[in-house]
Write an enzyme that holds these catalytic residues in place. Sequence first.
Site, PDB file in Angstrom:
ATOM      1  N   CYS A 123       0.813  -1.223   0.000  1.00 32.24           N
ATOM      2  CA  CYS A 123       0.000   0.000   0.000  1.00 32.24           C
ATOM      3  C   CYS A 123       0.846   1.274   0.000  1.00 32.24           C
ATOM      4  O   CYS A 123       0.339   2.359  -0.264  1.00 32.24           O
ATOM      5  CB  CYS A 123      -0.933   0.002   1.199  1.00 32.24           C
ATOM      6  SG  CYS A 123      -2.034  -1.399   1.173  1.00 32.24           S
ATOM      7  N   HIS A 264      -3.636   6.974   2.423  1.00 31.49           N
ATOM      8  CA  HIS A 264      -3.997   5.672   1.873  1.00 31.49           C
ATOM      9  C   HIS A 264      -5.325   5.265   2.497  1.00 31.49           C
ATOM     10  O   HIS A 264      -5.524   5.427   3.709  1.00 31.49           O
ATOM     11  CB  HIS A 264      -2.891   4.667   2.210  1.00 31.49           C
ATOM     12  CG  HIS A 264      -3.298   3.253   1.969  1.00 31.49           C
ATOM     13  ND1 HIS A 264      -3.886   2.856   0.786  1.00 31.49           N
ATOM     14  CD2 HIS A 264      -3.231   2.137   2.744  1.00 31.49           C
ATOM     15  CE1 HIS A 264      -4.149   1.561   0.849  1.00 31.49           C
ATOM     16  NE2 HIS A 264      -3.764   1.108   2.033  1.00 31.49           N
ATOM     17  N   ASN A 294     -10.005  -0.721  -0.197  1.00 31.14           N
ATOM     18  CA  ASN A 294      -8.556  -0.482  -0.165  1.00 31.14           C
ATOM     19  C   ASN A 294      -7.973  -0.934  -1.510  1.00 31.14           C
ATOM     20  O   ASN A 294      -7.929  -2.129  -1.794  1.00 31.14           O
ATOM     21  CB  ASN A 294      -7.972  -1.293   1.003  1.00 31.14           C
ATOM     22  CG  ASN A 294      -6.451  -1.230   1.063  1.00 31.14           C
ATOM     23  OD1 ASN A 294      -5.800  -0.740   0.142  1.00 31.14           O
ATOM     24  ND2 ASN A 294      -5.890  -1.739   2.150  1.00 31.14           N
TER      25      ASN A 294
HETATM   26  N1  ACO Z   1     -18.094  -9.826   8.913  1.00 36.22           N
HETATM   27  C1  ACO Z   1     -18.599 -10.116  10.129  1.00 36.22           C
HETATM   28  N2  ACO Z   1     -17.823 -10.413  11.192  1.00 36.22           N
HETATM   29  C2  ACO Z   1     -16.496 -10.426  11.010  1.00 36.22           C
HETATM   30  C3  ACO Z   1     -15.890 -10.151   9.758  1.00 36.22           C
HETATM   31  C4  ACO Z   1     -16.750  -9.840   8.690  1.00 36.22           C
HETATM   32  N3  ACO Z   1     -16.296  -9.565   7.460  1.00 36.22           N
HETATM   33  N4  ACO Z   1     -14.552 -10.234   9.883  1.00 36.22           N
HETATM   34  C5  ACO Z   1     -14.304 -10.540  11.166  1.00 36.22           C
HETATM   35  N5  ACO Z   1     -15.482 -10.685  11.842  1.00 36.22           N
HETATM   36  C6  ACO Z   1     -15.675 -10.999  13.254  1.00 36.22           C
HETATM   37  C7  ACO Z   1     -14.480 -11.718  13.834  1.00 36.22           C
HETATM   38  O1  ACO Z   1     -14.589 -13.109  13.657  1.00 36.22           O
HETATM   39  C8  ACO Z   1     -14.540 -11.302  15.281  1.00 36.22           C
HETATM   40  O2  ACO Z   1     -15.495 -12.100  15.927  1.00 36.22           O
HETATM   41  P1  ACO Z   1     -15.234 -12.605  17.443  1.00 36.22           P
HETATM   42  O3  ACO Z   1     -15.150 -11.349  18.271  1.00 36.22           O
HETATM   43  O4  ACO Z   1     -16.436 -13.454  17.725  1.00 36.22           O
HETATM   44  O5  ACO Z   1     -13.933 -13.345  17.406  1.00 36.22           O
HETATM   45  C9  ACO Z   1     -15.103  -9.886  15.241  1.00 36.22           C
HETATM   46  O6  ACO Z   1     -15.785  -9.774  13.982  1.00 36.22           O
HETATM   47  C10 ACO Z   1     -14.056  -8.803  15.358  1.00 36.22           C
HETATM   48  O7  ACO Z   1     -12.968  -9.114  14.425  1.00 36.22           O
HETATM   49  P2  ACO Z   1     -11.684  -8.213  14.312  1.00 36.22           P
HETATM   50  O8  ACO Z   1     -10.755  -8.827  13.314  1.00 36.22           O
HETATM   51  O9  ACO Z   1     -11.176  -7.913  15.679  1.00 36.22           O
HETATM   52  O10 ACO Z   1     -12.335  -6.862  13.707  1.00 36.22           O
HETATM   53  P3  ACO Z   1     -11.709  -5.412  13.657  1.00 36.22           P
HETATM   54  O11 ACO Z   1     -12.606  -4.484  14.341  1.00 36.22           O
HETATM   55  O12 ACO Z   1     -10.261  -5.404  14.013  1.00 36.22           O
HETATM   56  O13 ACO Z   1     -11.835  -5.100  12.094  1.00 36.22           O
HETATM   57  C11 ACO Z   1     -10.396  -4.950  10.157  1.00 36.22           C
HETATM   58  C12 ACO Z   1     -11.122  -5.872  11.160  1.00 36.22           C
HETATM   59  C13 ACO Z   1     -11.460  -4.171   9.423  1.00 36.22           C
HETATM   60  C14 ACO Z   1      -9.595  -5.809   9.189  1.00 36.22           C
HETATM   61  C15 ACO Z   1      -9.462  -3.979  10.933  1.00 36.22           C
HETATM   62  O14 ACO Z   1      -8.726  -4.699  11.875  1.00 36.22           O
HETATM   63  C16 ACO Z   1      -8.499  -3.239  10.034  1.00 36.22           C
HETATM   64  O15 ACO Z   1      -8.896  -2.408   9.232  1.00 36.22           O
HETATM   65  N6  ACO Z   1      -7.182  -3.449  10.229  1.00 36.22           N
HETATM   66  C17 ACO Z   1      -6.118  -2.713   9.548  1.00 36.22           C
HETATM   67  C18 ACO Z   1      -6.046  -2.958   8.074  1.00 36.22           C
HETATM   68  C19 ACO Z   1      -4.840  -2.215   7.519  1.00 36.22           C
HETATM   69  O16 ACO Z   1      -4.079  -1.575   8.214  1.00 36.22           O
HETATM   70  N7  ACO Z   1      -4.621  -2.279   6.242  1.00 36.22           N
HETATM   71  C20 ACO Z   1      -3.518  -1.540   5.681  1.00 36.22           C
HETATM   72  C21 ACO Z   1      -2.650  -2.303   4.899  1.00 36.22           C
HETATM   73  S1  ACO Z   1      -3.481  -3.283   3.696  1.00 36.22           S
HETATM   74  C22 ACO Z   1      -2.227  -3.693   2.527  1.00 36.22           C
HETATM   75  O17 ACO Z   1      -1.098  -3.329   2.634  1.00 36.22           O
HETATM   76  C23 ACO Z   1      -2.626  -4.554   1.333  1.00 36.22           C
END
Ligand code: ACO
Length: 337
Positions: A123, A264, A294
């Site tokens: 990214c 980004h 993204n």
């Molecule tokens: N739909 C429904 N529920 C989901 C989904 C989904 N798509 N994905 C995960 N869950 C559930 C999980 O299983 C978890 O359930 P549990 O609590 O029963 O275990 C719960 O939702 C919370 O999951 P988390 O992974 O903790 O969710 P979070 O709030 O962290 O969101 C996300 C996830 C959106 C990926 C976030 O962590 C994020 O944006 N992280 C950073 C991404 C980033 O920095 N990207 C930049 C680089 S990308 C690149 O270089 C290509």
Amino acid sequence: MYKPIEGKELPYRAIITGTGSYVPQKTLTNEDLAELVDTSDEWITSRTGIKSRHICTDEESTALLATNAARQAIERAGIDPKELDLILVGTVTPEMIFPSTACFVQHELGATHAWGYDISAACSGFVYSLATAQQFIETGLIKRALVIGADTLSKITDWTDRASAILFGDGAGAVVLEQYEGKDRGILYNTMGADGSAWQSLNCQAYGSRHPVGRELESPSMKYISIQGRDIYQQAVRMIVESVHKCLDACHLKADDVKMLVSHQMNARIIESAAKRLHLPDEKIFVNIQEYGNTSAASIPIALNECIEAGKVGQGDLVIFVAFGGGLTWGANVIRL
Ligand code: ACO
């Protein structure tokens, strides 16, 4: 007020003279995704800000998106492709292992006097590429560069994995960077970083030399993006804030001097949380993740192009690009447009 950085006086500055972007026509909404994996529009919107994303058909690929974005940037810069000296493409989904995507773009554009190559920084690919092209221009080695960020992450997304499938989209953005003799415009500063020790947080392991085609993979999931979202969320916020602070300090600027932070687009919550810590009001951050998801290296040049088209920024304005992604990599550029 901007004060030039001590010791930074080089013969030329590198200015952006044209911008362009291109995304595939086909879209995939959150509702469409909810039919593929166990998720919902409400979950995706509230956790990421994403509503939809553009996705390539089987016939569309990275060089096509990159070339179309480049054509728009070149037209707006008012130059002939033959005037380009260098083409850099930030991408982790290249057209092929080799030749480089840059070579395909060079051929499609008829940019017969340009050489070029791809830059792999996930990214952060566009931010890294812009800083690279700037060096050639400021030192007088070349006059004009085409800098592209282009990715088709849909090609390496596991559409059965809800943790990653909701996040990504395809697209390309491009800028023409030209030599400028004045001192009132140009790229003023870059800061770049990397931390290879955290590579396992975000990667796609097949089919490089470690896991080559032809050897059985330990797990079929290695063909796809693997992301430990929770692990890198806090780090993304921290590195964005740290990078922007570094830019402001180095250029003797205050947050007030910044017209727009073009971040980004990885997650609207990450961008908003970083902006809050930087004391940047809503009107100084640009968010278009709702439409594109993204798009990796493409997201900053797509956002910049939209900012310019919407009249949110223009010549003379101070903008900061900031990125964070796989590697881990991060970086920022300060530009007086
Ligand atoms: N739909 C429904 N529920 C989901 C989904 C989904 N798509 N994905 C995960 N869950 C559930 C999980 O299983 C978890 O359930 P549990 O609590 O029963 O275990 C719960 O939702 C919370 O999951 P988390 O992974 O903790 O969710 P979070 O709030 O962290 O969101 C996300 C996830 C959106 C990926 C976030 O962590 C994020 O944006 N992280 C950073 C991404 C980033 O920095 N990207 C930049 C680089 S990308 C690149 O270089 C290509």
